[in-house]
Design a protein around this motif. Structure first.
Motif, PDB file in Angstrom:
ATOM      1  N   ALA A  82       0.828  -1.214   0.000  1.00 56.37           N
ATOM      2  CA  ALA A  82       0.000   0.000   0.000  1.00 56.37           C
ATOM      3  C   ALA A  82       0.855   1.255   0.000  1.00 56.37           C
ATOM      4  CB  ALA A  82      -0.936  -0.013   1.200  1.00 56.37           C
ATOM      5  N   GLN A  83       2.083   1.139   0.475  1.00 49.93           N
ATOM      6  CA  GLN A  83       2.991   2.287   0.516  1.00 49.93           C
ATOM      7  C   GLN A  83       4.418   1.809   0.282  1.00 49.93           C
ATOM      8  OE1 GLN A  83       3.237   2.481   5.384  1.00 49.93           O
ATOM      9  NE2 GLN A  83       1.742   3.659   4.357  1.00 49.93           N
ATOM     10  N   SER A  84       5.334   2.750   0.247  1.00 49.35           N
ATOM     11  CA  SER A  84       6.744   2.434   0.005  1.00 49.35           C
ATOM     12  C   SER A  84       7.268   1.446   1.043  1.00 49.35           C
ATOM     13  CB  SER A  84       7.562   3.732   0.045  1.00 49.35           C
ATOM     14  OG  SER A  84       8.943   3.463  -0.094  1.00 49.35           O
ATOM     15  N   LEU A  85       8.112   0.509   0.610  1.00 49.04           N
ATOM     16  CA  LEU A  85       8.751  -0.423   1.528  1.00 49.04           C
ATOM     17  C   LEU A  85       9.897   0.271   2.248  1.00 49.04           C
ATOM     18  CD1 LEU A  85       8.946  -3.614  -0.739  1.00 49.04           C
ATOM     19  CD2 LEU A  85       7.224  -3.070   1.001  1.00 49.04           C
ATOM     20  N   TYR A  86       9.982   0.063   3.565  1.00 46.64           N
ATOM     21  CA  TYR A  86      11.030   0.697   4.376  1.00 46.64           C
ATOM     22  C   TYR A  86      11.969  -0.386   4.890  1.00 46.64           C
ATOM     23  CZ  TYR A  86      13.281   3.472   8.041  1.00 46.64           C
ATOM     24  OH  TYR A  86      14.199   4.119   8.834  1.00 46.64           O
ATOM     25  N   THR A  87      13.248  -0.283   4.536  1.00 45.64           N
ATOM     26  CA  THR A  87      14.224  -1.318   4.867  1.00 45.64           C
ATOM     27  C   THR A  87      15.092  -0.971   6.064  1.00 45.64           C
ATOM     28  OG1 THR A  87      15.842  -0.392   3.311  1.00 45.64           O
ATOM     29  CG2 THR A  87      14.310  -2.046   2.455  1.00 45.64           C
ATOM     30  N   GLY A  88      14.796   0.129   6.743  1.00 47.53           N
ATOM     31  CA  GLY A  88      15.564   0.497   7.934  1.00 47.53           C
ATOM     32  C   GLY A  88      17.024   0.733   7.618  1.00 47.53           C
ATOM     33  N   ASN A  89      17.892   0.074   8.384  1.00 45.43           N
ATOM     34  CA  ASN A  89      19.342   0.223   8.228  1.00 45.43           C
ATOM     35  C   ASN A  89      19.957  -0.933   7.430  1.00 45.43           C
ATOM     36  OD1 ASN A  89      22.309  -0.209   9.922  1.00 45.43           O
ATOM     37  ND2 ASN A  89      21.802   1.827   9.173  1.00 45.43           N
ATOM     38  N   SER A  90      19.100  -1.757   6.819  1.00 55.07           N
ATOM     39  CA  SER A  90      19.574  -3.025   6.266  1.00 55.07           C
ATOM     40  C   SER A  90      19.949  -2.944   4.792  1.00 55.07           C
ATOM     41  CB  SER A  90      18.497  -4.102   6.458  1.00 55.07           C
ATOM     42  OG  SER A  90      18.929  -5.310   5.885  1.00 55.07           O
ATOM     43  N   GLY A 112      15.295   3.392   2.911  1.00 54.57           N
ATOM     44  CA  GLY A 112      15.685   3.044   4.267  1.00 54.57           C
ATOM     45  C   GLY A 112      15.982   4.282   5.067  1.00 54.57           C
ATOM     46  N   ASP A 113      16.763   4.111   6.130  1.00 53.45           N
ATOM     47  CA  ASP A 113      17.092   5.246   6.991  1.00 53.45           C
ATOM     48  C   ASP A 113      18.130   6.141   6.325  1.00 53.45           C
ATOM     49  OD1 ASP A 113      19.498   3.912   7.256  1.00 53.45           O
ATOM     50  OD2 ASP A 113      19.244   3.412   9.363  1.00 53.45           O
ATOM     51  N   ALA A 114      18.599   7.144   7.069  1.00 54.20           N
ATOM     52  CA  ALA A 114      19.539   8.112   6.487  1.00 54.20           C
ATOM     53  C   ALA A 114      20.812   7.436   5.999  1.00 54.20           C
ATOM     54  CB  ALA A 114      19.874   9.188   7.527  1.00 54.20           C
ATOM     55  N   SER A 115      21.262   6.387   6.704  1.00 58.68           N
ATOM     56  CA  SER A 115      22.471   5.671   6.293  1.00 58.68           C
ATOM     57  C   SER A 115      22.255   4.955   4.963  1.00 58.68           C
ATOM     58  CB  SER A 115      22.864   4.657   7.371  1.00 58.68           C
ATOM     59  OG  SER A 115      23.891   3.797   6.919  1.00 58.68           O
ATOM     60  N   ILE A 116      21.124   4.273   4.819  1.00 54.32           N
ATOM     61  CA  ILE A 116      20.831   3.563   3.576  1.00 54.32           C
ATOM     62  C   ILE A 116      20.739   4.542   2.414  1.00 54.32           C
ATOM     63  CG2 ILE A 116      18.957   2.355   2.354  1.00 54.32           C
ATOM     64  CD1 ILE A 116      20.691   0.483   3.950  1.00 54.32           C
ATOM     65  N   GLN A 117      20.182   5.717   2.653  1.00 55.81           N
ATOM     66  CA  GLN A 117      20.019   6.689   1.579  1.00 55.81           C
ATOM     67  C   GLN A 117      21.356   7.252   1.102  1.00 55.81           C
ATOM     68  OE1 GLN A 117      16.842   9.556   2.298  1.00 55.81           O
ATOM     69  NE2 GLN A 117      15.752   8.026   3.512  1.00 55.81           N
ATOM     70  N   PRO A 144      15.586   7.000  -2.138  1.00 55.59           N
ATOM     71  CA  PRO A 144      14.554   6.032  -2.483  1.00 55.59           C
ATOM     72  C   PRO A 144      14.644   5.576  -3.944  1.00 55.59           C
ATOM     73  CG  PRO A 144      13.612   7.945  -1.363  1.00 55.59           C
ATOM     74  CD  PRO A 144      15.017   8.301  -1.735  1.00 55.59           C
ATOM     75  N   LEU A 145      14.347   4.291  -4.155  1.00 55.42           N
ATOM     76  CA  LEU A 145      14.319   3.703  -5.481  1.00 55.42           C
ATOM     77  C   LEU A 145      12.879   3.370  -5.855  1.00 55.42           C
ATOM     78  CD1 LEU A 145      17.183   1.054  -5.095  1.00 55.42           C
ATOM     79  CD2 LEU A 145      17.392   3.332  -6.123  1.00 55.42           C
ATOM     80  N   THR A 146      12.563   3.462  -7.128  1.00 53.54           N
ATOM     81  CA  THR A 146      11.287   2.983  -7.644  1.00 53.54           C
ATOM     82  C   THR A 146      11.575   1.928  -8.706  1.00 53.54           C
ATOM     83  OG1 THR A 146      10.166   5.083  -7.237  1.00 53.54           O
ATOM     84  CG2 THR A 146       9.124   3.572  -8.787  1.00 53.54           C
ATOM     85  N   ILE A 147      11.015   0.747  -8.506  1.00 51.51           N
ATOM     86  CA  ILE A 147      11.208  -0.367  -9.436  1.00 51.51           C
ATOM     87  C   ILE A 147       9.879  -0.589 -10.140  1.00 51.51           C
ATOM     88  CG2 ILE A 147      11.882  -2.794  -9.662  1.00 51.51           C
ATOM     89  CD1 ILE A 147      13.415  -2.422  -7.000  1.00 51.51           C
ATOM     90  N   HIS A 148       9.893  -0.439 -11.454  1.00 53.99           N
ATOM     91  CA  HIS A 148       8.659  -0.473 -12.232  1.00 53.99           C
ATOM     92  C   HIS A 148       8.390  -1.866 -12.792  1.00 53.99           C
ATOM     93  CE1 HIS A 148       8.395   3.963 -12.279  1.00 53.99           C
ATOM     94  NE2 HIS A 148       9.717   3.934 -12.403  1.00 53.99           N
ATOM     95  N   ALA A 149       7.100  -2.160 -12.926  1.00 49.03           N
ATOM     96  CA  ALA A 149       6.718  -3.377 -13.637  1.00 49.03           C
ATOM     97  C   ALA A 149       7.188  -3.233 -15.081  1.00 49.03           C
ATOM     98  CB  ALA A 149       5.199  -3.562 -13.587  1.00 49.03           C
ATOM     99  N   GLY A 150       8.041  -4.097 -15.520  1.00 47.19           N
ATOM    100  CA  GLY A 150       8.642  -3.910 -16.843  1.00 47.19           C
ATOM    101  C   GLY A 150       8.423  -5.102 -17.741  1.00 47.19           C
TER     102      GLY A 150
END
Length: 424
Positions: A82-90, A112-117, A144-150
């Motif tokens: 329903a919304q963007s996936l959040y991966t935290g620090n991983s 993800g968090d500031a480190s992931i970004q 943030p990344l957006t992966i499209h149905a391709g």
């Protein structure tokens, strides 16, 4: 967190489950047909981020103290979140998800968090784009990344610029959805948990030296997974047991996958007294490890060893500070793009304790044997820096302080409890 110079550390302990294997057990269980029961799962923040992401894509996952139960939906059963996936620090969650999501029939964003970004994703995005994936990111290559149905993904042969299990795994996972075989060629072997687990779940994966080939298939089949204790977590107690006089520590059920045991090779080369007992093998080889206090000497760490101990280099730097003579760590540029710049961080913090440590372009030089004193150590929001400096504090005279110690929860929530139980 206040720490003092330790008396002998003694006892038998169990460290948390392997972080890399825990991530993959949830991911592959979610993509399999059937129910996967996972024991020994690491209840750290990173692995819980993986669970959260797959729950958001329609996978039912039950978590208890005894096990994690994943009700798989198959390779093509994920649903749009329903919304963007959040991966935290991983980083593992983020990069491996890129490979899985590239093969889905829906658009999805993840961050993800500031480190992931701040961590570059270009190495993963480039081969996935070659396979036909449509991926947008900040400045092209950052979350943030957006992966499209391709369109249909294509099998490729890809020569990796660095040995990286995360990069290799992302490509292999995308290869499950490709129209033909996908081949990955590494400059040196990296950890192979993905290949082992996918084979166990029915995938056709062929390994030959530094070359891995995967064939697309209709579905994976669920299989129960016992996660061994994480050698990366055991590493802190291996070094602590080696540098604190009079210590003897046994760590039970540790995974000793050959692609992960560089820490054992290096410590033995430095003179550490390590024995292996109760050796056995299931999906992964495991054993009990016993470390006894040892007189360490300097060594050189580089080349093909680096992928086999990349996460253990911070605590090996601590071992080097207490060893006689010079230790050189080279070919380790990858440390600069982990949760922190681990080269700069370890040199700064070891120097704070009075060590003779010097940063180089691809690693560090540590001239060991100087008496070290307590200090207030920064953690850089990096769990491995926090635990490494806690181990260092055990060998320092006087009192030490770990600033922001809660960051250890990323991989080892009860680290300080275990340390205390041994007499630290």
């Amino acid at each position: 967190m206040q720490l003092s110079q330790a008396k002998p550390l003694r006892g038998t302990i169990t460290v948390p489950g392997d972080k890399s294997i825990s991530h993959r057990a949830v991911m592959f269980g979610a993509l399999a047909q059937g129910t996967t029961h996972i024991t020994g799962f690491l209840m750290g923040e990173d692995c819980l981020s993986t669970i959260d992401c797959f729950r958001r894509m329609g996978v039912s996952i039950e978590v208890s103290d005894a096990e994690v139960v994943v009700h798989g939906v198959g390779l093509h059963g994920l649903t749009p979140p329903a919304q963007s996936l959040y991966t935290g620090n991983s980083g593992t969650t983020t990069r491996l998800l890129c490979g899985i999501l590239a093969g889905q029939n829906f658009d999805v964003s993840l961050s993800g968090d500031a480190s992931i970004q701040k961590r570059p994703m270009g190495r993963v995005i480039a081969p996935l784009r070659q396979m036909g994936a449509i991926i947008d990111g900040v400045n092209g290559n950052y979350c943030p990344l957006t992966i499209h149905a391709g369109t249909q993904l294509h099998g490729i042969e890809y020569t990796m610029p660095v040995a990286s299990a995360q990069l290799k795994s992302a490509i292999l996972l995308a290869g499950l959805y490709a129209d033909g075989p996908t081949c990955v060629i590494e400059p040196a072997p990296s950890r192979d948990h993905t290949e082992r687990m996918l084979r166990a779940l029915g995938a056709q994966v062929e390994s030959n030296g530094c070359t891995v080939r995967i064939h697309p298939l209709k579905d994976l089949q669920a299989k129960d997974i016992a996660v061994p204790a994480d050698i990366s977590s055991a590493a802190f107690f291996l070094v602590a047991g080696a540098i604190v006089p009079g210590s003897e520590i046994t760590i039970q059920n540790v995974g000793i996958n050959p692609t992960r045991t560089g820490i054992l090779d290096v410590l033995r080369d430095m003179g550490a007294d390590i024995t292996m007992t109760n050796v056995r093998d299931d999906m992964e080889p495991v054993c009990d490890l016993t470390i006894r206090a040892s007189k360490l000497h300097g060594t050189t760490i580089g080349g093909d060893l680096i992928p086999r101990l990349i996460d253990e280099l911070p605590v090996l730097a601590v071992a080097a500070a207490f060893a006689e003579g010079e230790t050189r760590i080279c070919d380790a540029q990858e440390l600069k793009v982990k949760e922190s710049n681990r080269i700069a961080a370890m040199v700064t913090e070891l120097t704070r304790a009075g060590a003779d440590a010097e940063e180089t372009e691809d690693g560090m030089i540590i001239r060991g044997g100087k008496p070290l004193h307590g200090a207030a150590f920064e953690t850089y929001h990096d769990h491995r820096i926090a635990m490494s400096m806690a181990v260092c504090a055990l060998g320092c005279t006087g009192e030490s302080e770990i600033v922001n110690p809660d960051v250890v929860a990323i991989s080892y929530p009860n680290f300080f409890d275990t340390l205390s139980a041994l007499g630290g």
